[in-house]
Write a protein that holds these residues in place. Structure first.
Motif, PDB file in Angstrom:
ATOM      1  N   MET A 173       0.827  -1.209   0.000  1.00  0.00           N
ATOM      2  CA  MET A 173       0.000   0.000   0.000  1.00  0.00           C
ATOM      3  C   MET A 173       0.859   1.257   0.000  1.00  0.00           C
ATOM      4  O   MET A 173       0.524   2.258  -0.632  1.00  0.00           O
ATOM      5  N   THR A 174       1.974   1.199   0.712  1.00  0.00           N
ATOM      6  CA  THR A 174       2.905   2.326   0.724  1.00  0.00           C
ATOM      7  C   THR A 174       3.466   2.551  -0.681  1.00  0.00           C
ATOM      8  O   THR A 174       3.570   3.691  -1.155  1.00  0.00           O
ATOM      9  N   VAL A 224       2.021   2.694   5.192  1.00  0.00           N
ATOM     10  CA  VAL A 224       0.565   2.851   5.160  1.00  0.00           C
ATOM     11  C   VAL A 224      -0.063   1.633   5.834  1.00  0.00           C
ATOM     12  O   VAL A 224       0.216   0.493   5.463  1.00  0.00           O
ATOM     13  N   LYS A 225      -0.891   1.876   6.833  1.00  0.00           N
ATOM     14  CA  LYS A 225      -1.546   0.796   7.574  1.00  0.00           C
ATOM     15  C   LYS A 225      -2.997   0.588   7.145  1.00  0.00           C
ATOM     16  O   LYS A 225      -3.573  -0.475   7.405  1.00  0.00           O
ATOM     17  N   GLN A 226      -3.571   1.584   6.516  1.00  0.00           N
ATOM     18  CA  GLN A 226      -4.956   1.479   6.054  1.00  0.00           C
ATOM     19  C   GLN A 226      -5.131   2.415   4.864  1.00  0.00           C
ATOM     20  O   GLN A 226      -4.647   3.547   4.882  1.00  0.00           O
ATOM     21  N   LEU A 227      -5.823   1.926   3.829  1.00  0.00           N
ATOM     22  CA  LEU A 227      -5.916   2.690   2.590  1.00  0.00           C
ATOM     23  C   LEU A 227      -7.293   2.545   1.976  1.00  0.00           C
ATOM     24  O   LEU A 227      -7.854   1.445   1.930  1.00  0.00           O
ATOM     25  N   LEU A 288      -7.157  -8.665  -4.003  1.00  0.00           N
ATOM     26  CA  LEU A 288      -6.027  -8.226  -3.183  1.00  0.00           C
ATOM     27  C   LEU A 288      -5.073  -9.367  -2.834  1.00  0.00           C
ATOM     28  O   LEU A 288      -3.875  -9.147  -2.668  1.00  0.00           O
ATOM     29  N   ILE A 289      -5.590 -10.581  -2.725  1.00  0.00           N
ATOM     30  CA  ILE A 289      -4.699 -11.730  -2.506  1.00  0.00           C
ATOM     31  C   ILE A 289      -3.686 -11.812  -3.649  1.00  0.00           C
ATOM     32  O   ILE A 289      -2.480 -11.990  -3.434  1.00  0.00           O
ATOM     33  N   LYS A 290      -4.164 -11.648  -4.874  1.00  0.00           N
ATOM     34  CA  LYS A 290      -3.253 -11.664  -6.032  1.00  0.00           C
ATOM     35  C   LYS A 290      -2.305 -10.475  -5.991  1.00  0.00           C
ATOM     36  O   LYS A 290      -1.105 -10.601  -6.262  1.00  0.00           O
ATOM     37  N   ALA A 291      -2.849  -9.290  -5.643  1.00  0.00           N
ATOM     38  CA  ALA A 291      -2.024  -8.078  -5.604  1.00  0.00           C
ATOM     39  C   ALA A 291      -0.934  -8.174  -4.544  1.00  0.00           C
ATOM     40  O   ALA A 291       0.145  -7.589  -4.700  1.00  0.00           O
ATOM     41  N   PHE A 292      -1.206  -8.908  -3.461  1.00  0.00           N
ATOM     42  CA  PHE A 292      -0.236  -9.056  -2.383  1.00  0.00           C
ATOM     43  C   PHE A 292       0.591 -10.337  -2.518  1.00  0.00           C
ATOM     44  O   PHE A 292       1.170 -10.818  -1.548  1.00  0.00           O
TER      45      PHE A 292
END
Length: 306
Positions: A173-174, A224-227, A288-292
């Motif tokens: 996210m950062t 970033v902890k939340q986005l 998001l699983i794929k993105a992470f």
């Protein structure tokens, strides 16, 4: 199911069919009962609609959990107890010990409980049989403990785990803010973020242009902890723990799934909301699983068979 504005997602470590079978017949045994006169807390399963403890849908089993907590501020207890402590000390002619004062405070607390007002919380949760997930509509650790403990009572051998991805969500996210874009097209950057400070505190950016130079500069030395992310039909926050917060689905998107030929009753709308929410959360988490970088460990073959 519009009440799900935040969610914690667990991977089931047991077969979803077994969980569903136990839930179908076991929730009523652990039904919510209101607090008694001297009871501060009560929680249990409650009907979703009418007397139905479970709502079935396409790859979905929805149920509901209710919590009642008596609110009795410490200042109120202290105020009433202090009078009795003073009276007891005057009567005895000497100060009371700490143990004696605590006993008086506890007696006052029990006496005041029947007059305390109750705070109620209702949490929707569901089993997603297609993905093999338990989705609980809360990010509060205490609430999650209550719900998971109750499910374990109903489903012997129940086991689940939080989502853990190969890439750390905070780092990803950062990077998205630092590079001013996501590296996939399903979502785009929203207008809010929570960024850690040097001292461990947090900087909350609300309704800001996240491509602002100052915010980008913050992300050079912080995480970033939340986005907030957006799509065509909904917005949401994703946290460092893969939890969803502030989920908002467009009403028009929900209404587009309503069959006008069906009777427009409460149960029908509940099913529509449940379906839309399930599909939305499934799309968010799988994207998001794929993105992470994918999940850290895959399920065993027999667990995938759902």
């Amino acid at each position: 199911m519009a009440s799900i504005k935040e969610a914690t997602i667990y991977r089931l470590k047991v077969h979803s069919d077994m969980v569903v079978e136990k839930i179908m017949g076991g929730l009523q045994q652990y039904a919510f009962q209101p607090c008694g006169k001297t009871q501060e807390l009560s929680h249990g399963f409650t009907p979703v609609a009418d007397n139905n403890f479970v709502l079935m849908g396409d790859h979905l089993v929805l149920f509901r959990y209710k919590i009642e907590e008596k609110i009795l501020p410490k200042t109120v207890i202290e105020h009433h107890a202090q009078k009795r402590i003073v009276e007891a000390e005057e009567k005895n002619g000497k100060p009371l010990s700490k143990q004696e004062k605590d006993q008086i405070k506890e007696a006052v607390r029990i006496e005041l409980l029947p007059r305390a007002f109750s705070l109620y919380k209702t949490i929707d949760a569901y089993i997603d049989t297609q993905n093999g997930w338990l989705v609980v509509g809360s990010c509060n650790n205490t609430v999650l403990d209550y719900v998971l403990s109750a499910i374990r009572q109903v489903v012997s051998g129940f086991s689940s785990e939080l989502m853990v991805t190969r890439d750390e969500p905070s780092a990803k996210m950062t990077a998205w803010i630092f590079q001013e874009a996501l590296d996939f097209s399903a979502f785009w950057l929203g207008d809010s973020a929570k960024i850690t400070n040097h001292d461990g505190g947090a900087i909350n950016c609300r309704k800001e242009d996240l491509q602002n130079e100052e915010i980008i500069e913050l992300c050079q030395s912080r995480q970033v902890k939340q986005l907030t992310l957006e799509s065509m039909h909904y917005t949401f926050d994703i946290t460092e723990h893969m939890q969803i917060k502030r989920l908002k689905i467009d009403d028009a998107y929900t209404e587009s799934h309503i069959n006008s030929d069906e009777e427009e009753d409460k149960l029908h709308y509940l099913r529509v909301n449940a379906f839309v929410t399930q599909q939305t959360i499934s799309e968010i988490i799988n994207t998001l699983i794929k993105a992470f970088g994918g999940l850290v460990e895959e399920k065993a073959p027999e667990e995938k068979a759902a």
